[in-house]
Design a protein around this motif. Structure first.
Motif, PDB file in Angstrom:
ATOM      1  N   GLN A 237       0.881  -1.291  -0.097  1.00 27.05           N
ATOM      2  CA  GLN A 237       0.045   0.087  -0.090  1.00 27.05           C
ATOM      3  C   GLN A 237       0.973   1.254  -0.059  1.00 27.05           C
ATOM      4  O   GLN A 237       1.832   1.202   0.455  1.00 27.05           O
ATOM      5  CB  GLN A 237      -0.829  -0.064   1.141  1.00 27.05           C
ATOM      6  CG  GLN A 237      -0.413   0.112   2.601  1.00 27.05           C
ATOM      7  CD  GLN A 237      -1.142  -0.250   3.757  1.00 27.05           C
ATOM      8  OE1 GLN A 237      -1.346  -1.372   4.207  1.00 27.05           O
ATOM      9  NE2 GLN A 237      -2.132   0.838   3.967  1.00 27.05           N
ATOM     10  N   GLY A 238       0.142   2.571  -0.733  1.00 23.31           N
ATOM     11  CA  GLY A 238       1.048   3.598  -0.630  1.00 23.31           C
ATOM     12  C   GLY A 238       0.593   4.476  -1.537  1.00 23.31           C
ATOM     13  O   GLY A 238      -0.661   4.417  -2.115  1.00 23.31           O
ATOM     14  N   LYS A 239       1.308   5.718  -1.596  1.00 24.70           N
ATOM     15  CA  LYS A 239       0.901   6.501  -2.785  1.00 24.70           C
ATOM     16  C   LYS A 239       0.674   5.975  -4.194  1.00 24.70           C
ATOM     17  O   LYS A 239       1.602   5.336  -4.626  1.00 24.70           O
ATOM     18  CB  LYS A 239       1.558   7.930  -2.674  1.00 24.70           C
ATOM     19  CG  LYS A 239       1.728   8.353  -1.209  1.00 24.70           C
ATOM     20  CD  LYS A 239       0.261   8.981  -1.045  1.00 24.70           C
ATOM     21  CE  LYS A 239       0.205   9.890   0.368  1.00 24.70           C
ATOM     22  NZ  LYS A 239      -1.075  10.068   0.971  1.00 24.70           N
ATOM     23  N   THR A 240      -0.220   6.541  -5.015  1.00 23.53           N
ATOM     24  CA  THR A 240      -0.111   5.749  -6.359  1.00 23.53           C
ATOM     25  C   THR A 240       1.026   6.029  -7.275  1.00 23.53           C
ATOM     26  O   THR A 240       1.480   5.053  -7.714  1.00 23.53           O
ATOM     27  CB  THR A 240      -1.455   6.711  -7.181  1.00 23.53           C
ATOM     28  OG1 THR A 240      -2.757   6.622  -6.580  1.00 23.53           O
ATOM     29  CG2 THR A 240      -1.484   6.302  -8.659  1.00 23.53           C
ATOM     30  N   ASN A 241       1.926   7.160  -7.052  1.00 24.00           N
ATOM     31  CA  ASN A 241       3.077   7.109  -7.817  1.00 24.00           C
ATOM     32  C   ASN A 241       4.074   6.148  -7.387  1.00 24.00           C
ATOM     33  O   ASN A 241       4.741   5.741  -8.214  1.00 24.00           O
ATOM     34  CB  ASN A 241       3.693   8.822  -7.729  1.00 24.00           C
ATOM     35  CG  ASN A 241       2.786   9.635  -8.640  1.00 24.00           C
ATOM     36  OD1 ASN A 241       2.196   9.237  -9.576  1.00 24.00           O
ATOM     37  ND2 ASN A 241       3.076  10.654  -8.516  1.00 24.00           N
ATOM     38  N   ASP A 242       4.024   5.964  -5.991  1.00 26.24           N
ATOM     39  CA  ASP A 242       5.218   5.053  -5.385  1.00 26.24           C
ATOM     40  C   ASP A 242       4.758   3.524  -5.816  1.00 26.24           C
ATOM     41  O   ASP A 242       5.487   2.708  -6.317  1.00 26.24           O
ATOM     42  CB  ASP A 242       5.056   5.104  -4.043  1.00 26.24           C
ATOM     43  CG  ASP A 242       5.675   6.429  -3.468  1.00 26.24           C
ATOM     44  OD1 ASP A 242       6.627   6.862  -4.037  1.00 26.24           O
ATOM     45  OD2 ASP A 242       5.316   6.995  -2.347  1.00 26.24           O
ATOM     46  N   ILE A 243       3.374   3.127  -5.855  1.00 26.81           N
ATOM     47  CA  ILE A 243       3.040   1.966  -6.272  1.00 26.81           C
ATOM     48  C   ILE A 243       3.487   1.636  -7.764  1.00 26.81           C
ATOM     49  O   ILE A 243       3.778   0.501  -7.967  1.00 26.81           O
ATOM     50  CB  ILE A 243       1.703   1.743  -6.127  1.00 26.81           C
ATOM     51  CG1 ILE A 243       1.228   1.818  -4.484  1.00 26.81           C
ATOM     52  CG2 ILE A 243       1.085   0.587  -6.574  1.00 26.81           C
ATOM     53  CD1 ILE A 243       1.850   0.866  -3.779  1.00 26.81           C
ATOM     54  N   PHE A 244       2.993   2.534  -8.793  1.00 25.28           N
ATOM     55  CA  PHE A 244       3.584   2.193 -10.039  1.00 25.28           C
ATOM     56  C   PHE A 244       4.874   2.616 -10.529  1.00 25.28           C
ATOM     57  O   PHE A 244       5.116   1.858 -11.369  1.00 25.28           O
ATOM     58  CB  PHE A 244       2.515   3.530 -10.934  1.00 25.28           C
ATOM     59  CG  PHE A 244       1.063   2.982 -11.042  1.00 25.28           C
ATOM     60  CD1 PHE A 244       0.828   2.287 -12.148  1.00 25.28           C
ATOM     61  CD2 PHE A 244       0.138   3.155 -10.227  1.00 25.28           C
ATOM     62  CE1 PHE A 244      -0.497   1.715 -12.461  1.00 25.28           C
ATOM     63  CE2 PHE A 244      -1.238   2.551 -10.452  1.00 25.28           C
ATOM     64  CZ  PHE A 244      -1.607   2.152 -11.427  1.00 25.28           C
ATOM     65  N   TYR A 245       5.758   3.482  -9.867  1.00 23.49           N
ATOM     66  CA  TYR A 245       6.852   3.861 -10.343  1.00 23.49           C
ATOM     67  C   TYR A 245       8.096   3.143  -9.474  1.00 23.49           C
ATOM     68  O   TYR A 245       9.156   2.936  -9.939  1.00 23.49           O
ATOM     69  CB  TYR A 245       7.152   5.358 -10.444  1.00 23.49           C
ATOM     70  CG  TYR A 245       6.313   6.015 -11.496  1.00 23.49           C
ATOM     71  CD1 TYR A 245       6.635   5.675 -12.860  1.00 23.49           C
ATOM     72  CD2 TYR A 245       5.363   6.705 -11.385  1.00 23.49           C
ATOM     73  CE1 TYR A 245       5.953   6.405 -13.778  1.00 23.49           C
ATOM     74  CE2 TYR A 245       4.491   7.534 -12.058  1.00 23.49           C
ATOM     75  CZ  TYR A 245       4.650   7.380 -13.380  1.00 23.49           C
ATOM     76  OH  TYR A 245       3.877   7.748 -14.357  1.00 23.49           O
ATOM     77  N   ASN A 246       7.583   2.773  -8.354  1.00 25.77           N
ATOM     78  CA  ASN A 246       8.439   2.096  -7.452  1.00 25.77           C
ATOM     79  C   ASN A 246       7.800   0.801  -6.814  1.00 25.77           C
ATOM     80  O   ASN A 246       7.816   0.676  -5.357  1.00 25.77           O
ATOM     81  CB  ASN A 246       9.009   2.882  -6.314  1.00 25.77           C
ATOM     82  CG  ASN A 246      10.206   2.460  -5.469  1.00 25.77           C
ATOM     83  OD1 ASN A 246      10.887   1.498  -5.996  1.00 25.77           O
ATOM     84  ND2 ASN A 246      10.260   3.018  -4.441  1.00 25.77           N
ATOM     85  N   PRO A 247       7.123  -0.112  -7.383  1.00 21.25           N
ATOM     86  CA  PRO A 247       6.570  -1.195  -6.614  1.00 21.25           C
ATOM     87  C   PRO A 247       7.676  -2.255  -5.801  1.00 21.25           C
ATOM     88  O   PRO A 247       8.680  -2.410  -6.498  1.00 21.25           O
ATOM     89  CB  PRO A 247       5.867  -1.961  -7.882  1.00 21.25           C
ATOM     90  CG  PRO A 247       6.460  -1.824  -9.022  1.00 21.25           C
ATOM     91  CD  PRO A 247       7.183  -0.169  -8.875  1.00 21.25           C
ATOM     92  N   LYS A 248       7.246  -2.795  -4.778  1.00 24.07           N
ATOM     93  CA  LYS A 248       8.189  -3.648  -3.911  1.00 24.07           C
ATOM     94  C   LYS A 248       7.898  -4.812  -3.629  1.00 24.07           C
ATOM     95  O   LYS A 248       8.546  -5.877  -3.587  1.00 24.07           O
ATOM     96  CB  LYS A 248       8.166  -2.933  -2.575  1.00 24.07           C
ATOM     97  CG  LYS A 248       8.763  -1.420  -2.443  1.00 24.07           C
ATOM     98  CD  LYS A 248      10.338  -1.363  -3.023  1.00 24.07           C
ATOM     99  CE  LYS A 248      10.776   0.116  -2.836  1.00 24.07           C
ATOM    100  NZ  LYS A 248      12.333   0.029  -3.130  1.00 24.07           N
ATOM    101  N   HIS A 249       6.473  -5.110  -3.910  1.00 24.64           N
ATOM    102  CA  HIS A 249       6.033  -6.716  -3.818  1.00 24.64           C
ATOM    103  C   HIS A 249       6.006  -7.435  -5.122  1.00 24.64           C
ATOM    104  O   HIS A 249       5.646  -6.625  -6.146  1.00 24.64           O
ATOM    105  CB  HIS A 249       4.684  -6.806  -3.239  1.00 24.64           C
ATOM    106  CG  HIS A 249       4.296  -8.154  -2.655  1.00 24.64           C
ATOM    107  ND1 HIS A 249       4.084  -8.921  -3.525  1.00 24.64           N
ATOM    108  CD2 HIS A 249       4.630  -8.283  -1.259  1.00 24.64           C
ATOM    109  CE1 HIS A 249       3.775 -10.072  -2.627  1.00 24.64           C
ATOM    110  NE2 HIS A 249       4.054  -9.753  -1.534  1.00 24.64           N
ATOM    111  N   PRO A 250       6.505  -8.661  -5.239  1.00 25.29           N
ATOM    112  CA  PRO A 250       6.466  -9.188  -6.546  1.00 25.29           C
ATOM    113  C   PRO A 250       5.097  -9.364  -7.161  1.00 25.29           C
ATOM    114  O   PRO A 250       4.956  -9.374  -8.607  1.00 25.29           O
ATOM    115  CB  PRO A 250       6.863 -10.831  -6.093  1.00 25.29           C
ATOM    116  CG  PRO A 250       7.703 -10.513  -5.015  1.00 25.29           C
ATOM    117  CD  PRO A 250       7.231  -9.418  -4.212  1.00 25.29           C
ATOM    118  N   TYR A 251       4.111  -9.419  -6.308  1.00 23.46           N
ATOM    119  CA  TYR A 251       2.597  -9.622  -6.840  1.00 23.46           C
ATOM    120  C   TYR A 251       2.115  -8.189  -7.551  1.00 23.46           C
ATOM    121  O   TYR A 251       1.532  -8.232  -8.569  1.00 23.46           O
ATOM    122  CB  TYR A 251       1.635  -9.677  -5.870  1.00 23.46           C
ATOM    123  CG  TYR A 251       0.081  -9.926  -6.286  1.00 23.46           C
ATOM    124  CD1 TYR A 251      -0.129 -10.828  -6.951  1.00 23.46           C
ATOM    125  CD2 TYR A 251      -0.964  -8.757  -5.633  1.00 23.46           C
ATOM    126  CE1 TYR A 251      -1.377 -10.788  -7.677  1.00 23.46           C
ATOM    127  CE2 TYR A 251      -2.048  -9.038  -6.244  1.00 23.46           C
ATOM    128  CZ  TYR A 251      -2.347  -9.949  -7.300  1.00 23.46           C
ATOM    129  OH  TYR A 251      -3.704 -10.001  -7.694  1.00 23.46           O
TER     130      TYR A 251
END
Length: 329
Positions: A237-251
């Motif tokens: 979970q996080g801010k939209t830009n972080d999820i799209f440009y810096n995803p951390k979980h393999p899923y």
């Protein structure tokens, strides 16, 4: 900015003939006032159960609220009686369901369905409520609203029925709108119109939105924050830009890789995640994504990873992000 909704360690199960299905397994998230939170994930990951739990629409039994809190404006909705919840539903919290044809009453004119909520929650007279119903239909760009207010749901197209659902949900000016796959059955052009309409109404009314979807294209354009669910849990979970440009979980990375790209070659196959989600009759002891993850480690199978903090309210539940993961021990 203050939170309108706070979900804390929510656990929801279904009692069935075959045993207990742990549909939601300890999730926590917040929705800020005037913001849009998107909940994404595959079918069966717990998105709609979470939405239904917030409004307590799931029948008890077979549903069991096994733990956690759902705090709306500081009040725990789980402890509310059915009578008390009726003062929240449609008034302070409204919901747009996946299929408007099955959500609208086919035997009632659409105007009467809008009027019903206005008279109940806003104590309006029949004349006032009828006038307000026409105003709401005009707000969602239904043409000839003064005439169509007296028509039945089957006389509307799919896109127009969805507009009616939005008008119905918005009629009592709720603080929180839950939109559960609001554009699933609509073509791309109508999808864009409906989403722009929701955003426009949000800006005018200052409400918060929970957008439940599997369409990451919608999320990128409309959401402020993102929650990624898998196997009844939040994995990132996080801010939209972080999820799209810096995803951390393999899923999350796999979901993003599954989205068609404008630069794809004509013969390039679309990436797909192999396998299926785990059976929640018997949830896995470790990471739910273990069997489908290309980066899985031995520790993932029988141990549940804790959240790693990546800053800026960005969290992921994966051993790859543990501080010792890339060090020799």
């Amino acid at each position: 900015m203050s939170n309108l909704l706070e979900v804390k360690n929510l656990q929801v199960s279904f009692q069935t003939f075959f045993g207990e299905v742990e549909a939601v397994r300890g999730i926590s998230f917040n929705v800020e006032k005037g913001k849009t939170l998107a909940i994404v994930g595959e079918s069966g990951c717990g998105k709609s159960v979470t939405a239904g739990s917030i409004m307590k629409l799931l029948p008890q039994p077979p549903v069991l609220y096994k733990g956690g809190e759902i705090l709306f404006e500081g009040e725990n909705l789980i402890s509310k009686s059915e009578k008390e919840m009726n003062e929240y539903r449609g008034n302070k919290i409204a919901m747009i369901f996946q299929d408007p044809m099955t959500s609208l009453n086919p035997t009632m004119k659409i105007g009467k369905q809008i009027v019903e909520g206005l008279r109940r929650h806003k104590k309006m007279s029949s004349e006032e409520a009828h006038k307000k119903a026409i105003e709401m239909l005009e707000l969602v760009a239904v043409p000839q609203a003064d005439k169509r207010v007296n028509q039945y749901p089957h006389e509307f197209s799919g896109g127009m029925r969805q507009r009616v659902m939005i008008a119905l949900a918005m009629s009592c000016n709720p603080s929180l709108l839950i939109a559960d796959e609001p554009t699933t059955a609509l073509d791309v052009t109508v999808q864009a119109q409906i989403l722009d309409l929701m955003k426009d109404i949000q800006d005018k009314m200052g409400m918060s939105i929970i957008l439940i979807t599997h369409d990451l294209g919608i999320v990128a354009d409309k959401a402020d924050d993102v929650v990624v669910m898998y196997a009844g849990q939040i994995v990132e979970q996080g801010k939209t830009n972080d999820i799209f440009y810096n995803p951390k979980h393999p899923y999350t990375k796999n979901l993003l890789a599954s989205v068609p790209r404008p630069d794809m070659k004509k013969d390039e196959p679309l990436y797909s995640i192999q396998g299926t989600p785990p059976d929640l009759y018997k949830p896995p002891m470790g990471c739910g994504f273990f069997d489908r993850c290309n980066e899985a480690m031995i520790v993932c199978e029988n141990n549940m990873p804790v959240f790693s903090n990546h800053g800026n309210e960005h969290f992921s539940r994966c051993f790859l992000n543990h501080k010792l993961a890339n060090k020799e021990v």
